[in-house]
Write an enzyme that holds these catalytic residues in place. Structure first.
Site, PDB file in Angstrom:
ATOM      1  N   ASN A   9       0.843  -1.190  -0.006  1.00 31.26           N
ATOM      2  CA  ASN A   9      -0.045   0.099   0.113  1.00 31.26           C
ATOM      3  C   ASN A   9       0.939   1.195   0.008  1.00 31.26           C
ATOM      4  O   ASN A   9       1.587   1.512   0.995  1.00 31.26           O
ATOM      5  CB  ASN A   9      -0.801  -0.049   1.435  1.00 31.26           C
ATOM      6  CG  ASN A   9      -1.554   1.164   1.411  1.00 31.26           C
ATOM      7  OD1 ASN A   9      -1.700   1.819   0.653  1.00 31.26           O
ATOM      8  ND2 ASN A   9      -2.317   1.328   2.706  1.00 31.26           N
ATOM      9  N   TRP A  10       1.108   1.749  -1.313  1.00 35.83           N
ATOM     10  CA  TRP A  10       1.894   2.993  -1.328  1.00 35.83           C
ATOM     11  C   TRP A  10       1.337   4.246  -0.563  1.00 35.83           C
ATOM     12  O   TRP A  10       2.177   5.271  -0.592  1.00 35.83           O
ATOM     13  CB  TRP A  10       2.293   3.303  -2.893  1.00 35.83           C
ATOM     14  CG  TRP A  10       2.999   2.089  -3.532  1.00 35.83           C
ATOM     15  CD1 TRP A  10       3.184   0.921  -2.855  1.00 35.83           C
ATOM     16  CD2 TRP A  10       3.521   2.306  -4.876  1.00 35.83           C
ATOM     17  NE1 TRP A  10       4.056   0.307  -3.800  1.00 35.83           N
ATOM     18  CE2 TRP A  10       4.097   0.995  -4.932  1.00 35.83           C
ATOM     19  CE3 TRP A  10       3.426   3.400  -5.874  1.00 35.83           C
ATOM     20  CZ2 TRP A  10       4.662   0.562  -6.448  1.00 35.83           C
ATOM     21  CZ3 TRP A  10       4.092   2.828  -7.102  1.00 35.83           C
ATOM     22  CH2 TRP A  10       4.452   1.544  -7.193  1.00 35.83           C
ATOM     23  N   LYS A  11       0.281   4.333  -0.215  1.00 42.28           N
ATOM     24  CA  LYS A  11      -0.479   5.398   0.166  1.00 42.28           C
ATOM     25  C   LYS A  11      -0.217   6.652  -0.490  1.00 42.28           C
ATOM     26  O   LYS A  11       0.056   6.492  -1.863  1.00 42.28           O
ATOM     27  CB  LYS A  11      -0.108   5.748   1.627  1.00 42.28           C
ATOM     28  CG  LYS A  11       0.022   4.404   2.703  1.00 42.28           C
ATOM     29  CD  LYS A  11       0.191   4.781   4.184  1.00 42.28           C
ATOM     30  CE  LYS A  11       0.011   3.250   4.938  1.00 42.28           C
ATOM     31  NZ  LYS A  11      -0.024   3.510   6.018  1.00 42.28           N
ATOM     32  N   HIS A  95      -9.495   1.173   4.744  1.00 42.52           N
ATOM     33  CA  HIS A  95      -8.245   1.483   5.530  1.00 42.52           C
ATOM     34  C   HIS A  95      -8.431   2.334   6.880  1.00 42.52           C
ATOM     35  O   HIS A  95      -9.177   3.345   6.673  1.00 42.52           O
ATOM     36  CB  HIS A  95      -7.251   1.928   4.588  1.00 42.52           C
ATOM     37  CG  HIS A  95      -5.916   2.064   5.210  1.00 42.52           C
ATOM     38  ND1 HIS A  95      -5.575   2.935   6.122  1.00 42.52           N
ATOM     39  CD2 HIS A  95      -4.818   1.068   5.117  1.00 42.52           C
ATOM     40  CE1 HIS A  95      -4.015   2.807   6.480  1.00 42.52           C
ATOM     41  NE2 HIS A  95      -3.684   1.633   5.937  1.00 42.52           N
ATOM     42  N   GLU A  97      -6.872   4.812   7.814  1.00 39.82           N
ATOM     43  CA  GLU A  97      -6.703   6.191   7.658  1.00 39.82           C
ATOM     44  C   GLU A  97      -7.923   6.824   6.643  1.00 39.82           C
ATOM     45  O   GLU A  97      -8.248   8.110   6.999  1.00 39.82           O
ATOM     46  CB  GLU A  97      -5.528   6.489   6.506  1.00 39.82           C
ATOM     47  CG  GLU A  97      -4.061   6.369   7.414  1.00 39.82           C
ATOM     48  CD  GLU A  97      -3.040   5.615   6.573  1.00 39.82           C
ATOM     49  OE1 GLU A  97      -2.966   5.678   5.539  1.00 39.82           O
ATOM     50  OE2 GLU A  97      -1.910   5.031   7.225  1.00 39.82           O
ATOM     51  N   GLU A 167      -5.450  -4.596  10.714  1.00 39.52           N
ATOM     52  CA  GLU A 167      -4.516  -3.672  10.980  1.00 39.52           C
ATOM     53  C   GLU A 167      -4.738  -2.920  12.086  1.00 39.52           C
ATOM     54  O   GLU A 167      -5.409  -1.939  12.254  1.00 39.52           O
ATOM     55  CB  GLU A 167      -4.496  -2.786   9.820  1.00 39.52           C
ATOM     56  CG  GLU A 167      -3.886  -3.195   8.477  1.00 39.52           C
ATOM     57  CD  GLU A 167      -3.600  -2.328   7.381  1.00 39.52           C
ATOM     58  OE1 GLU A 167      -2.327  -2.545   7.059  1.00 39.52           O
ATOM     59  OE2 GLU A 167      -4.158  -1.174   7.061  1.00 39.52           O
ATOM     60  N   GLY A 173       2.560   2.393  10.870  1.00 39.66           N
ATOM     61  CA  GLY A 173       3.588   3.696  10.723  1.00 39.66           C
ATOM     62  C   GLY A 173       4.227   3.795  12.149  1.00 39.66           C
ATOM     63  O   GLY A 173       4.854   5.014  11.853  1.00 39.66           O
ATOM     64  N   SER A 212       3.215  -1.968  10.464  1.00 41.92           N
ATOM     65  CA  SER A 212       4.666  -2.082  10.592  1.00 41.92           C
ATOM     66  C   SER A 212       5.346  -3.371  10.266  1.00 41.92           C
ATOM     67  O   SER A 212       6.412  -3.841  10.856  1.00 41.92           O
ATOM     68  CB  SER A 212       5.156  -1.649  12.092  1.00 41.92           C
ATOM     69  OG  SER A 212       4.751  -0.303  12.188  1.00 41.92           O
ATOM     70  N   GLY A 233       2.828  -1.153   4.270  1.00 37.06           N
ATOM     71  CA  GLY A 233       2.807   0.289   3.970  1.00 37.06           C
ATOM     72  C   GLY A 233       4.240   0.827   4.004  1.00 37.06           C
ATOM     73  O   GLY A 233       4.646   0.593   2.556  1.00 37.06           O
ATOM     74  N   GLY A 234       4.741   1.643   4.506  1.00 38.39           N
ATOM     75  CA  GLY A 234       6.054   2.345   4.385  1.00 38.39           C
ATOM     76  C   GLY A 234       7.126   1.055   4.035  1.00 38.39           C
ATOM     77  O   GLY A 234       7.848   1.779   2.962  1.00 38.39           O
TER      78      GLY A 234
HETATM   79  P1  PGA Z   1       2.790   0.658   7.496  1.00 33.13           P
HETATM   80  O1  PGA Z   1       1.470   0.553   7.094  1.00 33.13           O
HETATM   81  O2  PGA Z   1       3.374  -0.844   6.877  1.00 33.13           O
HETATM   82  O3  PGA Z   1       3.432   1.705   7.170  1.00 33.13           O
HETATM   83  O4  PGA Z   1       2.749   0.351   9.149  1.00 33.13           O
HETATM   84  C1  PGA Z   1       0.097  -0.401   6.797  1.00 33.13           C
HETATM   85  C2  PGA Z   1      -1.008  -0.011   6.265  1.00 33.13           C
HETATM   86  O5  PGA Z   1      -1.367   1.101   6.384  1.00 33.13           O
HETATM   87  O6  PGA Z   1      -1.524  -0.534   5.405  1.00 33.13           O
END
Ligand code: PGA
Length: 254
Positions: A9-11, A95, A97, A167, A173, A212, A233-234
């Site tokens: 997930n590149w956000k 998600h 966010e 999640e 993050g 993470s 994500g990251g």
């Molecule tokens: P993260 O994000 O790996 O940066 O913690 C995961 C996500 O939000 O899908």
């Protein structure tokens, strides 16, 4: 046996030139049927170009969100049929966010899930509790509420072709992942709820862990019996790191 899935997930990250380099690196993670299924979810505007670069590989393309409506006057929104049209097979819905920053409630998430499915996309339904909710002992209540809202709209059949992602919000993050045991406990709970509806569907549904995930912790998380890969994500923005996560991809289809 469920085949693992590792999704990036590149956000809201990337640029055309950065993406080209990143995808070149990610393509090296493609082990075909010998490894986990791999999915990349770039921002909407880059889907088409990234999709072209993925052609000929076994990597799949997904949207990070989708509109609950099929078409019409919805300025700024992207429909499921548009995602399909540019080559997506998956769409992330719910998600944390989107829930926290853009006010998406359980009902809207459920409608997005159904909208994705109507167009033949596989929705990836994200659920997870905040730190406060965990500390109050409400983790089970929160994730089951989020799941039940979607079951109520999409029905048991809706989960025949879907993916879930647990999640925990406090792990996203933050560099502080859930322990493999913490993840397993919630994954097993979600699967048990689904099994009450349909045991075969529950046994086939993949539940990813997200929060993470890194190369150093992926293998032990993915090795848990009810953890079927990760939503990353990251660490998915670093090609080498993402490749190593995929290599630790865990259980293969059998
Ligand atoms: P993260 O994000 O790996 O940066 O913690 C995961 C996500 O939000 O899908």
């Amino acid at each position: 046996m469920r085949r693992s899935l590792v999704a990036g997930n590149w956000k809201m990250h990337g640029s055309r030139s950065d993406n080209t380099r990143l995808v070149e690196e990610i393509l090296r993670a493609d082990q075909g049927d010998a490894g986990p299924e791999i999915l990349v979810c770039p921002p909407f505007v880059y889907l088409w170009e990234v999709g072209r670069q993925l052609r000929g590989s076994s990597l799949a393309l997904g949207g990070q969100d989708v509109c609950a409506e099929a078409a019409g006057a919805h300025t700024g929104e992207v429909s499921a049929s548009m995602l399909k049209d540019v080559g997506c097979s998956h769409a992330i819905v719910g998600h944390s966010e989107r829930r926290a920053l853009y006010g998406e409630d359980d009902q809207l998430v459920a409608r997005k899930f159904a909208a994705a499915q109507r167009e033949g996309l596989t929705p990836i339904l994200c659920v997870g509790e905040t730190l406060e909710e965990r500390e109050e002992g409400r983790t089970a209540e929160v994730v089951l509420r989020q799941l039940d809202a979607v079951l109520g709209v999409a029905g048991t059949d809706g989960f025949m072709r879907a993916v879930m992602a647990y999640e925990p919000v406090w792990a996203i993050g933050t560099g502080k992942n859930a322990t493999p045991d913490q993840a397993q406990e919630v994954h097993a709970l979600l699967r048990a709820r689904l099994a009450e509806k349909d045991a075969t569907m529950a046994a086939c549904l993949r539940i990813l862990y997200g929060g993470s995930v890194k190369a150093v912790n992926a293998a032990e998380l993915f090795a848990m019996p009810d953890v079927d890969g990760g939503l990353v994500g990251g660490a998915s923005l670093n090609g080498e790191e993402f490749r190593r996560i995929c290599e630790g991809g865990g259980k293969q289809g059998a």
